[in-house]
Enzyme design. Structure first.
Site, PDB file in Angstrom:
ATOM      1  CB  ALA A 129      -0.931  -0.525   0.764  1.00 33.10           C
ATOM      2  CB  ALA A 130       4.674   2.027  -0.222  1.00 31.85           C
ATOM      3  N   GLY A 131       2.260   2.746  -1.819  1.00 30.65           N
ATOM      4  CA  GLY A 131       2.297   2.605  -3.739  1.00 30.65           C
ATOM      5  C   GLY A 131       0.615   3.581  -3.759  1.00 30.65           C
ATOM      6  CG  ASP A 132      -2.812   1.123  -2.878  1.00 32.65           C
ATOM      7  OD1 ASP A 132      -2.559   1.652  -4.379  1.00 32.65           O
ATOM      8  OD2 ASP A 132      -2.553   0.234  -2.160  1.00 32.65           O
TER       9      ASP A 132
HETATM   10  O1  RIB Z   1      -1.238  -1.660  -3.596  1.00 28.65           O
HETATM   11  C1  RIB Z   1      -1.938  -2.980  -2.511  1.00 28.65           C
HETATM   12  C2  RIB Z   1      -3.095  -3.606  -2.403  1.00 28.65           C
HETATM   13  O2  RIB Z   1      -2.882  -3.944  -3.797  1.00 28.65           O
HETATM   14  C3  RIB Z   1      -3.024  -4.402  -1.619  1.00 28.65           C
HETATM   15  O3  RIB Z   1      -4.073  -4.021  -0.768  1.00 28.65           O
HETATM   16  C4  RIB Z   1      -4.184  -6.014  -2.122  1.00 28.65           C
HETATM   17  O4  RIB Z   1      -4.956  -5.872  -2.011  1.00 28.65           O
HETATM   18  C5  RIB Z   1      -3.325  -5.267  -3.379  1.00 28.65           C
HETATM   19  O5  RIB Z   1      -4.635  -5.245  -5.230  1.00 28.65           O
END
Ligand code: RIB
Length: 306
Positions: free
Chosen positions: A245-248
């Protein structure tokens, strides 16, 4: 500032391992945990924690994973009125291995996320058009995303596309994407897989009508690729335990900063800080920082290295 996110909601099933296995190899696992995740939900929660008014559009199954995802996302302050529950399709699931040092490997079963269709886009369009920024990723089918991009007015919302998981983008009208934000592997794949260095891959992508290309480069930080060359934004030094989730967090922080009227240079610096804080905690949505945490980190970035 209003941010719309159209994307996936997944339950992440996470196993910690000493190192990632090679193909055909079995490795011994340690802790096994379940975290709410999915790139759509993560980016929505991250943007809300950073102070934006956020609406999430997507699909879950009418099952316990779906319920948990909706309640966690809502508790973070996200409007989940645009998330549909499906009685016959399970909620999306991601299987994640996290190695010492935080590196991960993810395989994803889309389940209800794959229900996204043209009729959703038509229904959601009026609300999406009200947003300042729209965040998209590719854990949903491409065709409805193409319809959405074609239906958006040219001036608003600003569109940020995270091309993950990497795939052929030719069905998408990329001219309506303001920021394409791949990671290192994705940018090389999008450039055709034959180029091995970032600047060559970036040149090829910039020749394809992409206005702003921002590359997330893990421990190196990020790059802004422009026709005149690449600008490097070095990563903050932190003790990484899980890069999920760092990219998110990066994409959401970029969206928030751009929605506040910041330029790309300042916005990428802010996004780098949000991503750095995310890798210091385990899990996906559980690791996303608040606005206050990012502000504090930017005042004292060296407290987190260790
Ligand atoms: O970017 C991280 C996400 O990618 C995770 O939470 C997982 O669900 C995947 O889809």
């Amino acid at each position: 500032m209003r941010i719309a996110v159209l994307g996936s909601l997944n339950m992440d099933l996470v196993l910690e391992v000493e190192r990632l296995p090679r193909p055909g190899e079995t490795v011994l696992g340690r802790n096994f945990t379940r975290y709410p995740g999915g790139k759509g939900a993560n980016q929505a929660i991250a943007a809300a924690r950073l102070g934006a008014e956020v609406r999430l559009f997507g699909h879950v199954g009418a099952d316990s994973y779906g319920e948990e995802l909706l309640s966690v996302t809502q508790a973070a302050g996200v409007d989940v009125g645009g998330v549909t529950r499906h009685p016959e399709v399970p909620t999306g699931v991601a299987l994640i291995l996290v190695a010492e040092g935080g590196q991960n490997q993810i395989a994803y079963a889309p389940g209800a996320n794959w229900q996204l269709g043209r009729e959703d886009v038509e229904r959601w369009l009026p609300q999406i058009r009200e947003a300042d920024v729209l965040l998209l990723q590719l854990e949903v089918p491409l065709e409805p995303l193409a319809i959405l991009l074609q239906s958006l007015p040219p001036e608003k919302p600003l569109v940020i596309l995270d091309p993950a998981p990497a795939q052929d983008l030719s069905p998408l009208p990329l001219a309506r994407v303001d920021y394409l934000v791949p990671n290192r592997e994705e940018v090389l794949r999008l450039a055709g897989g034959e180029v091995t260095e970032l600047s060559g891959a970036a040149r090829l992508l910039l020749a394809r009508e992409i206005r702003h290309l921002v590359i997330k480069a893990d421990q190196e930080g990020a790059y802004l690729a422009e026709p005149g060359g690449m600008t490097h934004f070095p990563a903050y030094k932190v003790r990484a335990v899980d890069t999920t989730a760092a990219g998110d967090a990066f994409n959401a922080a970029l969206a928030v900063a751009l929605a506040q009227g910041k330029g790309p240079y300042e916005a990428i610096g802010y996004a780098n800080a949000a991503a750095a804080l995310t890798v210091t905690k385990r899990g996906a949505s559980s690791s996303l920082p608040t606005r206050e945490e990012v502000q504090e980190f930017l005042r004292h970035p060296y407290r987190h290295s260790g």
